[in-house]
Design an enzyme around this catalytic site. Structure first.
Site, PDB file in Angstrom:
ATOM      1  N   ARG A 220      15.468  27.597 -51.275  1.00  0.00           N
ATOM      2  CA  ARG A 220      16.667  27.730 -51.969  1.00  0.00           C
ATOM      3  C   ARG A 220      16.607  28.859 -52.927  1.00  0.00           C
ATOM      4  NH1 ARG A 220      17.701  23.327 -55.923  1.00  0.00           N
ATOM      5  NH2 ARG A 220      18.152  22.076 -54.224  1.00  0.00           N
TER       6      ARG A 220
ATOM      7  N   ASP B 217      12.845  21.440 -57.396  1.00  0.00           N
ATOM      8  CA  ASP B 217      13.574  22.280 -58.199  1.00  0.00           C
ATOM      9  C   ASP B 217      12.545  23.129 -59.034  1.00  0.00           C
ATOM     10  OD1 ASP B 217      16.123  22.145 -57.830  1.00  0.00           O
ATOM     11  OD2 ASP B 217      16.315  20.100 -59.121  1.00  0.00           O
TER      12      ASP B 217
END
Length: 309
Positions: free
Chosen positions: A185, A135
């Site tokens: 992502r 992340d």
């Protein structure tokens, strides 16, 4: 106007205790977070996979300054991966990891600690038959996170990256990461960032997102299109067709509890659709951030508080 007051509530331990004991507000919690335990995360994964959805799981917690807490987070991921594998769920489920949750913010030695902890999780994920995505957090950690990604990909090239379209630098980062085998992502970004590094206007963020999408979909990597915006989903679909992308050579991603019917619709249409599932005891701050993003939920939340009396 409501966003900042709601975010301030995120720091209230007293309100957290009240909310967690209320049946109605507990319903709000479970709309966005399936539970605090590994078992609850695994159960949610099984339910989502039964609906044809993929999953990425995040053990909530960040900005730890304590090595013991970082070790606890690592162990939580190892337990999760073991249970996912035991139930045959790792073909459709991976994990998402914040480096600050596994030691990056620890003074002086944080980068080294986080990298070694990430290696441990990546190794466990590979042994379980799945992958890890790192992340991204606020802009002050972007270079350090990308440096960790480069190191991890030497041994675990399947490790996914996250880029945030609201940062000025992200289009260039997309170009650097749009190579074969690279999972990226793309999200809009969720942190409060200064004008010097990030677009402030929503339209400018959207334009940047589309530019970044074009780079990733035209490249040789595996784009992970993280958005709930119907317009962006439509644009992404159009761009995928333009660049000759077959379904399965990219995927959509959305948060657990947000637009669930759209998630199912995309999956039913043959798209690969992955749901970001957060879990763990640090759910309160996450819930408040979701309420801040969707203030229309606040009236239901307030009614829950009143009904407690």
């Amino acid at each position: 106007m409501l966003r900042q007051p709601i975010l301030l509530l995120a720091r209230s331990e007293g309100l957290k205790k009240l909310v967690s004991t209320m049946p109605v507000s507990s319903g709000i919690v479970t709309s966005y977070v399936p539970g605090e335990t590994t078992a609850s995360a695994v159960e949610a994964t099984a339910t989502l996979e039964a609906d044809g959805l993929k999953v990425t799981l995040d053990f909530l917690g960040e900005d730890t300054l304590d090595t013991e807490q970082a070790d606890h987070t690592v162990q939580a991921y190892l337990d999760l991966l073991q249970q996912l594998a035991a139930q045959g769920l790792t073909r459709g489920a991976e994990v998402s990891v914040k480096l600050s949750a596994i030691g990056q913010a620890i003074p002086e030695t944080g980068d080294k600690i986080a990298l070694e902890n990430a290696r441990t999780i990546c190794r466990a994920a590979r042994n379980a038959g799945t992958t890890v995505t790192l992340d991204m957090e606020d802009h002050t950690t972007t270079d350090r996170t990308l440096a960790a990604l480069r190191e991890l990909r030497k041994d675990f090239p399947e490790t996914g990256a996250v880029l945030q379209a609201y940062l000025h630098r992200t289009e260039a980062d997309c170009r650097a990461l749009a190579y074969e085998g690279s999972r990226v992502r793309l999200c809009k970004g969720a942190y409060k960032e200064p004008e010097s590094v990030a677009f402030q206007d929503r339209l400018d963020v959207d334009k940047s997102y589309v530019r970044c999408l074009k780079v990733l979909l035209a490249g040789d990597g595996y784009p992970m299109i993280a958005t709930h915006d119907p317009r962006m989903v439509e644009i992404a679909s159009s761009l995928a067709s333009r660049y000759g992308r077959a379904q399965g050579t990219y995927e959509y991603q959305m948060l657990y509890g947000i637009r669930p019917e759209e998630q199912k619709r995309l999956a039913a249409g043959g798209e690969r659709m992955r749901v970001y599932v957060p879990y763990g005891q640090e759910w309160y701050g996450y819930l408040m951030r979701r309420l801040a993003e969707r203030p229309q939920n606040l009236s239901f939340f307030v009614k829950s508080l009143i009904s407690k009396k």
